[in-house]
Design an enzyme around this catalytic site. Structure first.
Site, PDB file in Angstrom:
ATOM      1  N   ASP A  81       0.805  -1.227   0.000  1.00 29.35           N
ATOM      2  CA  ASP A  81       0.000   0.000   0.000  1.00 29.35           C
ATOM      3  C   ASP A  81       0.838   1.277   0.000  1.00 29.35           C
ATOM      4  OD1 ASP A  81       0.724  -0.886   2.578  1.00 29.35           O
ATOM      5  OD2 ASP A  81      -0.863   0.254   3.544  1.00 29.35           O
ATOM      6  N   GLU A 139      -0.758  -1.961   5.209  1.00 24.72           N
ATOM      7  CA  GLU A 139       0.194  -1.856   6.336  1.00 24.72           C
ATOM      8  C   GLU A 139       0.133  -0.498   6.994  1.00 24.72           C
ATOM      9  OE1 GLU A 139       3.354  -1.311   8.928  1.00 24.72           O
ATOM     10  OE2 GLU A 139       3.209  -0.131   7.094  1.00 24.72           O
TER      11      GLU A 139
HETATM   12 ZN   LIG Z   1       5.060   3.678   6.296  1.00 28.76          ZN
HETATM   13 ZN   LIG Z   2       6.413   0.916   5.386  1.00 29.93          ZN
END
Ligand SMILES: [Zn+2]
Ligand SMILES: [Zn+2]
Length: 391
Positions: A81, A139
């Site tokens: 991401d 994440e």
């Molecule tokens: Zn990051």
């Molecule tokens: Zn990262």
């Protein structure tokens, strides 16, 4: 195998860089990694890396390469991401999506792991056990994608887990790992102070001035680390936002504090939460105001397991040479790979990318030479773990 992996990485370098640039042009926010996942799955299918599972915990992609020799199962993880940042690098392959940028290097992680898959797929005959390639979504935003991947079963039969993260301040192509506590837990702290609003000329008529009380709480919270945290436990408490939205002649009714609490010890982390609540609430009370404290629990501290960290450190010395294998300090960023390391032995290493601009900034500019090291290196780590733990 080092020479083999290095020459494979050289041969693949241009295609890995091209893929990284494609991902960089088309960043996707946490939980929305649809195109990225499609590209990843397509590439894994081209490589013939086992059955490709898509839609794992949303947009996650997982595939397992079977080696031709008996041995353990190693999981290698990359996150996919990007961040809500407007890119300002001026690069020819800069983000084409307004307000979204790969400013944490997850484009590098993803392209690198696909390069690693390509290398290992060429050498199944030499591979002991199997390697599971795990492309994780989400994440950058709580609750993170790691726990959902684990709940989806990606760790079934897995003996060890490895991953890497780019590190802008280290020279490109260097590698570093630290055994034990390596990255911090990361919790968000929100305090709302309620006093009484009124005319700025008449504070004595009011129950409490929230602006003043809020500023006292910012100061008082500094005692949590300086007076209560054991000196050998690294920890940070920063209040980065203090809003008291009155005016030159208006005392506002409320003030809002927001900050981050980071630690590398779970026992201290829990105690820290209690202290933050107590200090904020009682400081407010002392001045006739009230404080409402919310702590949003983030990722836990990341612990690298000793044997696996040593394997990675030793592999780095061999692969990039002793000058480019670094001893690295603790890093106070948070990372949800910590959840994988709570479940299985493993290690998370740092990949130098030599950028003058840091992570999560609009100017982050990765030296792509790092990809030459990272692709073959992770192949070597997985292969070597397999050989050392072969049945
Ligand atoms: Zn990051
Ligand atoms: Zn990262």
């Amino acid at each position: 195998m080092i020479d083999t992996f290095q020459s494979d990485a050289d041969a693949l370098f241009a295609s890995v860089v091209a893929l990284r640039r494609t991902l960089h042009r088309h960043p996707e926010l946490s939980g929305e990694e649809h195109e990225t996942a499609r590209r990843v799955a397509e590439r894994l299918r081209e490589l013939g890396v086992g059955a490709v599972q898509t839609g794992v915990n949303g947009t996650g992609v997982v595939a397992t390469l079977e080696g031709e020799r008996p041995g353990p199962t190693v999981l290698l993880r990359a996150d996919m991401d990007a961040l809500p940042i407007q890119e300002e690098t001026g690069l020819e392959f800069a983000s084409e999506v307004d307000g979204v940028m790969h400013a944490c290097g997850h484009d590098v992680h993803t392209a690198s792991l696909l390069g690693t898959a390509a290398i290992l797929a060429r050498h199944r005959d030499q591979l002991h056990g199997r390697v599971r390639f795990c492309f994780q979504p989400h994440e950058e935003r709580l609750p993170g994608g790691a726990q959902g991947m684990i709940e989806s079963g990606v760790l079934a039969g897995v003996d060890a887990v490895f991953g890497q993260h780019i590190k802008p301040d280290l020279p490109a192509g260097t590698l570093g790992v630290r055994a034990g506590a390596a990255m911090a837990s990361s919790d968000e702290v929100y305090v709302t102070v309620t006093g009484e609003g009124g005319h700025a000329a008449e504070p004595h008529e009011l129950a409490a001035d929230a602006t003043y009380v809020g500023s006292q709480i910012v100061g008082a919270l500094q005692s949590v680390i300086s007076r209560h945290c054991p000196p050998d436990v690294p920890s940070i408490l920063t209040i980065g936002r203090l809003i008291a939205d009155g005016a030159t002649n208006v005392i506002p009714e409320t003030a809002r504090l927001e900050g981050t609490f980071r630690a590398m010890d779970e026992a201290w982390r829990g105690r820290g939460h209690d202290l933050i609540r107590r200090v904020a609430i009682r400081t407010a009370e002392a001045h006739g105001a009230t404080a409402d404290v919310e702590i949003h629990t983030g990722y836990p501290a990341l612990y690298n397991h000793k044997d696996e960290a040593h394997l990675v450190a030793d592999a780095a010395r061999e692969y990039v040479g002793p000058d480019r294998a670094l001893d690295v300090d603790r890093w106070f960023a948070g990372e949800d790979f910590a959840y994988f390391l709570q479940e299985r032995p493993g290690a998370f290493c740092q990949l130098g990318v030599g950028s003058a601009h840091g992570l999560h900034t609009a100017g982050l500019n990765v030296d792509e030479e790092a990809l030459r090291a990272s692709t073959g290196f992770m192949a070597y780590v997985a292969w070597r773990y397999g050989r050392e733990h072969a049945a």
